[in-house]
Scaffold this motif. Structure first.
Motif, PDB file in Angstrom:
ATOM      1  N   TYR A 124       4.894  11.815  -0.375  1.00  0.00           N
ATOM      2  CA  TYR A 124       6.293  11.597  -0.746  1.00  0.00           C
ATOM      3  C   TYR A 124       7.109  12.869  -0.539  1.00  0.00           C
ATOM      4  O   TYR A 124       8.286  12.803  -0.149  1.00  0.00           O
ATOM      5  N   THR A 175      -0.779  11.129  -2.686  1.00  0.00           N
ATOM      6  CA  THR A 175       0.458  10.365  -2.841  1.00  0.00           C
ATOM      7  C   THR A 175       1.661  11.287  -2.972  1.00  0.00           C
ATOM      8  O   THR A 175       2.676  11.115  -2.288  1.00  0.00           O
ATOM      9  N   ASN A 199      -6.291  10.618  -5.884  1.00  0.00           N
ATOM     10  CA  ASN A 199      -5.400   9.854  -5.012  1.00  0.00           C
ATOM     11  C   ASN A 199      -3.949  10.265  -5.216  1.00  0.00           C
ATOM     12  O   ASN A 199      -3.155  10.284  -4.263  1.00  0.00           O
ATOM     13  N   THR A 229       0.818  -1.209   0.000  1.00  0.00           N
ATOM     14  CA  THR A 229       0.000   0.000   0.000  1.00  0.00           C
ATOM     15  C   THR A 229       0.853   1.261   0.000  1.00  0.00           C
ATOM     16  O   THR A 229       2.054   1.224   0.281  1.00  0.00           O
ATOM     17  N   MET A 230       0.205   2.380  -0.288  1.00  0.00           N
ATOM     18  CA  MET A 230       0.918   3.657  -0.313  1.00  0.00           C
ATOM     19  C   MET A 230       1.583   3.980   1.027  1.00  0.00           C
ATOM     20  O   MET A 230       2.769   4.340   1.047  1.00  0.00           O
ATOM     21  N   ALA A 244       6.552   5.042  -6.975  1.00  0.00           N
ATOM     22  CA  ALA A 244       5.228   5.384  -6.449  1.00  0.00           C
ATOM     23  C   ALA A 244       4.143   4.618  -7.189  1.00  0.00           C
ATOM     24  O   ALA A 244       2.980   5.038  -7.207  1.00  0.00           O
ATOM     25  N   ASP A 245       4.521   3.512  -7.821  1.00  0.00           N
ATOM     26  CA  ASP A 245       3.572   2.646  -8.529  1.00  0.00           C
ATOM     27  C   ASP A 245       2.662   3.465  -9.451  1.00  0.00           C
ATOM     28  O   ASP A 245       3.147   4.296 -10.200  1.00  0.00           O
ATOM     29  N   TYR A 255      -1.568   4.924  -6.692  1.00  0.00           N
ATOM     30  CA  TYR A 255      -2.504   4.332  -5.736  1.00  0.00           C
ATOM     31  C   TYR A 255      -3.936   4.835  -5.913  1.00  0.00           C
ATOM     32  O   TYR A 255      -4.651   5.059  -4.930  1.00  0.00           O
TER      33      TYR A 255
END
Length: 315
Positions: A101, A97, A93, A61-62, A84-85, A88
């Motif tokens: 970060y 995110t 979202n 998960t984030m 950071a994929d 999310y």
């Protein structure tokens, strides 16, 4: 005080390829930092495998990724570039995110255009969201950067090359759209041969990144000087520490199963042969002793008198 983003931007502005080893936790990051690099990369695959025990298939998960990035950045003295994929979620979202970060203090992140759940960019079965949706996510990321820390580096990745029927042309087109939307660096995931890499370097209209995965995926082995000549600015070796850790620990565990004492001696000797100093020195115990001397009452130093163990940096 100079931010990690400012330091990273200054390094990217130099006319020299930036090579970043991949790490998966603060320990492997500290080892990399002791060797000396201008920037270090936090792998999503290695983070997922080491932190929650699952492969890079959307299980982490984030908050777990943010925590790992934050502790890694705290442990090293150079900028961290973090996975950071897919942000999310959707663009809203992505807002949170990127804010998180930035609070973690890292120098950069990359966000990809995969659907949820995402998966490793070098496995089959990937899918991407519509281009317009992905552009909106990058716009959101860029807006947060501009509002919260304009030195923060946003890297936009497209996985379109690796989807069913996906083409290199589509991936390049998407990355250029993401750069137009405010991304600082473009990232085409999964070129399959040197000719495709040359095309990426030629046709991506901005700073460009290569993800050097090697035999684990589809990315070819190429020389650093070739990447530099083809127009690449940044190269990541994402799975370096994870593969190294698994292979080394597996070999040591196999030896341990045969002869525990001899295996332990072998590990001790191998560690001592490195330039890291003792485990206590490497881990930071001497600094802890300095903090005690500076901030604790003198009587607290009495605990060292007559006690057994390594010196831990004290006189």
């Amino acid at each position: 005080m100079t931010t990690t983003g400012e330091t990273l931007r200054d390094r990217l502005a130099e006319d020299e390829l930036l090579v970043c080893p991949g790490v998966h936790d603060p320990l492997t990051a500290a080892v990399a930092d002791s060797v000396g690099f201008d920037a270090i990369y936090m792998t999503g695959y290695g983070t997922s495998l080491s932190k929650v025990g699952y492969p890079d298939a959307g299980f982490i998960t984030m908050p777990e990724m943010i925590e790992n990035a934050s502790t890694i950045q705290e442990r090293i003295g150079v900028p961290l570039i973090a996975d950071a994929d897919n942000g999310y979620g959707n663009a809203t979202n992505v807002v949170r995110t990127v804010r998180e970060y930035i609070k973690a203090g890292v120098g950069a992140i990359h966000i990809e255009d995969q659907t949820f759940p995402k998966r490793c960019g070098h496995t089959k079965g990937r899918q991407v969201v519509p281009k317009a949706e992905a552009v909106g996510k990058i716009e959101a990321a860029a807006d947060v950067r501009d509002e919260r820390d304009d030195s923060f580096v946003v890297i936009a990745r497209s996985d379109a090359r690796g989807t069913g029927g996906g083409s290199l042309a589509e991936a390049i087109d998407r990355v250029n759209a993401y750069l137009d939307a405010g991304a600082d660096v473009g990232f085409v995931e999964g070129p399959t041969d040197p000719a495709e890499l040359q095309r990426v370097g030629r046709e991506v209209d901005g700073p460009v990144l290569y993800n050097f995965v090697g035999d684990l995926g589809t990315s070819p082995y190429v020389a650093m000087e070739d990447l530099d000549a083809w127009g690449f600015d940044l190269v990541l070796f994402p799975i370096l520490s994870t593969l190294s850790t698994i292979a080394s620990v597996h070999a040591d565990m196999q030896a341990f199963a045969d002869d525990p004492g001899a295996a332990m001696r072998g590990v001790d000797d191998a560690f001592d042969a490195q330039s890291l100093g003792s485990l206590h020195d490497f881990s930071g115990f001497p600094e802890v002793v300095e903090w005690e001397e500076q901030y604790l009452p003198a009587e607290d130093r009495e605990k060292y008198e007559g006690s057994l163990g390594d010196e831990l940096g004290e006189e």
